[in-house]
Design a protein around this motif. Structure first.
Motif, mmCIF file in Angstrom:
data_model
loop_
_atom_site.group_PDB
_atom_site.id
_atom_site.type_symbol
_atom_site.label_atom_id
_atom_site.label_comp_id
_atom_site.label_asym_id
_atom_site.label_seq_id
_atom_site.Cartn_x
_atom_site.Cartn_y
_atom_site.Cartn_z
ATOM 1 N N ASP A 152 -3.430 -8.676 4.592
ATOM 2 C CA ASP A 152 -3.997 -7.362 4.885
ATOM 3 C C ASP A 152 -3.735 -6.961 6.348
ATOM 4 N N LYS A 209 1.598 -0.357 8.843
ATOM 5 C CA LYS A 209 1.179 1.054 8.853
ATOM 6 C C LYS A 209 1.121 1.585 10.293
ATOM 7 N N PHE A 266 6.218 2.655 0.734
ATOM 8 C CA PHE A 266 5.055 1.775 0.849
ATOM 9 C C PHE A 266 5.174 0.924 2.107
ATOM 10 N N TYR A 279 -1.532 -3.693 7.677
ATOM 11 C CA TYR A 279 -1.961 -2.635 8.597
ATOM 12 C C TYR A 279 -1.104 -2.603 9.866
ATOM 13 N N GLU A 325 -4.580 2.509 -4.139
ATOM 14 C CA GLU A 325 -3.115 2.442 -4.059
ATOM 15 C C GLU A 325 -2.644 1.117 -3.473
ATOM 16 N N GLU A 326 -3.504 0.081 -3.521
ATOM 17 C CA GLU A 326 -3.179 -1.213 -2.932
ATOM 18 C C GLU A 326 -2.847 -2.226 -4.025
ATOM 19 N N ASP A 381 0.858 -1.183 0.000
ATOM 20 C CA ASP A 381 0.000 0.000 0.000
ATOM 21 C C ASP A 381 0.899 1.239 0.000
ATOM 22 N N ARG A 409 -3.007 -4.834 -9.337
ATOM 23 C CA ARG A 409 -3.581 -3.744 -8.528
ATOM 24 C C ARG A 409 -4.935 -4.209 -7.987
#
Length: 454
Positions: free
Chosen positions: A432, A439, A410, A436, A369-370, A326, A365
């Motif tokens: 996923d 992030k 990213f 996160y 933006e992932e 991402d 894609r």
């Protein structure tokens, strides 16, 4: 006398001779200077003429028109003239009119009312025995009528055949279908207009080549396959081949072969080059992301499912790593520099990944933006090394917006798949969640999923 004359003529009328030859025999037997037969059919006129002077269709028509006017178109069968028949036949030719005196005109009555026929016989002197000639002519006309009827039938058949031939020739030359044939010595014997238009070679140019097929299929092995499909076991079904045209363009053509009664092969083809291009464009549009040029979400998830089906615990070569990425702070890029710059950032990001990826990697894609990267036979360690390689490449090659450099980074979540996982949704959830975690822990890093679905 009449029977004697007819006895001489009948064998000639029964033979397969031309009408001009028959008229010549009639003239010689009866001592006539001119004879003709005129047929009117569907407003088309024909004349067969023989004699010592030239008589045109216009001359004959002039005589017939005069008679119809004088007799007010009443029914008639035979008309005789003892004198001056030449003046009626050639009213504007004084040097010719005196050469003909007596004459007989007889109508050929056909059951088919669309056909009208006339027989004319003229002599250079007045006939004292005109009634004898009249009786001979009446019998002759019956025979001539049958003979002309056969000619008319043959001509109709010939015209119909010519019409069919013309239609098929037009079809052969103009139809948007490729039609050609080569004999056993590789000589081209049929090459229609569509073949010449599409390939750019004429039949004469082909036959100047020792092996014309090499113009279209330079590869010897491919040429052998083509010959086998035609000569050894003619392929009735349509098969796709890729011949080369004169300008070097590679075509896509569907070919089929028809075995003709003489054992020769007629090859029929359809040019589907443009259709193939459209199909490829549609297929690309259905599988490729328009903006970035990588796989779209649908295609990428299908690739993931296929890889998962083939992945077996006891087959290390089937194991793979899955990296979900991402782009960091993408919304800020859109807000500050605009969406066009945001699109440019996505393209630049994908270009860097493509430049540094292994050819076996599949890249798509998922949306916004992932992105997702599937790395066949790649373990965690090498997958992490790859993500760091991309991160370093982005740091060395920032996005340029005018004179301004925009740094890109990213966050990523990594899952190693070794055959124990069977559900794509679980794999994506693991990746996923790891993303996160990256992030939440400060971005610009890769986190390996800590749990596996069994």
């Amino acid at each position: 006398m009449a029977l004697t004359l007819l006895a001489k003529l009948m064998p000639w009328l029964a033979a397969q001779r031309s009408m001009e030859d028959i008229l010549s025999v009639i003239n010689a037997s009866l001592g006539a200077q001119l004879s003709w037969v005129v047929i009117e059919q569907d407003d088309a006129w024909q004349i067969a003429c023989n004699g010592e002077m030239e008589c045109t269709l216009h001359d004959a028509q002039t005589l017939l028109e005069q008679l119809q006017l004088r007799r007010n178109q009443r029914a008639w069968r035979v008309i005789c003239w003892r004198r001056n028949v030449g003046k009626l036949l050639f009213p504007t030719q004084p040097f010719t009119t005196n050469k003909l005196q007596s004459g007989v005109l007889c109508k050929l009555n056909y059951k088919d009312l669309s056909i009208k026929g006339y027989f004319f016989l003229a002599f250079a002197y007045p006939l004292s025995s005109l009634s004898i000639i009249k009786n001979v002519v009446i019998i002759l006309v019956e025979k001539l009528k049958d003979y002309m009827e056969e000619i008319i039938i043959r001509e109709r058949a010939a015209k119909e055949m010519q019409r069919v031939v013309t239609q098929y020739k037009a079809l052969f030359d103009r139809a948007p279908v490729l039609m050609n044939s080569f004999d056993k010595t590789n000589r081209c014997i049929l090459w229609n207009g569509e073949c010449e238009r599409l390939f750019g070679w004429s039949i004469n140019e082909l036959n100047q080549q020792s092996d014309p097929l090499a113009l279209f299929f330079p590869d010897p092995e491919m040429r052998q396959q083509i010959r086998s499909s035609v000569n050894t076991s003619p392929a009735v079904d349509m098969h796709e081949w890729h011949p080369i045209r004169r300008d070097g363009q590679v075509l896509t053509v569907l070919w089929s072969n028809i075995l003709l009664p003489d054992r020769s092969i007629l090859s029929i083809g359809l040019d589907i080059t443009e259709r193939k291009k459209v199909e490829q464009q549609l297929e690309k549009k259905a599988t490729i992301d328009d903006l970035t040029g990588c796989y779209n979400r649908f295609s990428m998830l299908r690739k993931l499912k296929e890889a998962l089906v083939q992945c077996k615990p006891d087959e290390p070569r089937s194991h793979f790593s899955l990296l979900m990425l991402d782009l960091d702070y993408f919304k800020k890029i859109n807000d500050r520099w605009g969406h066009l710059t945001g699109d440019a950032a996505l393209v630049h990001f994908c270009d860097q990944i493509r430049e540094h990826s292994d050819p076996s990697y599949l890249f798509g894609r998922l949306g916004g933006e992932e992105f997702l990267i599937l790395m066949p036979h790649t373990d965690r360690k090498n997958a992490l090394r790859f993500s760091q390689k991309i991160r370093a490449a982005l740091a060395c090659s920032p996005l340029l917006s005018g004179s301004e450099k925009i740094p890109l980074s990213f966050s990523a979540g990594l899952v190693f798949v070794c055959g124990e996982q069977t559900d794509t949704s679980i794999l994506l959830t693991l990746a996923d969640n790891a993303l996160y975690d990256a992030k939440r822990s400060g971005r610009s890093k890769t986190v390996v999923a800590s749990a596996f679905y069994k």
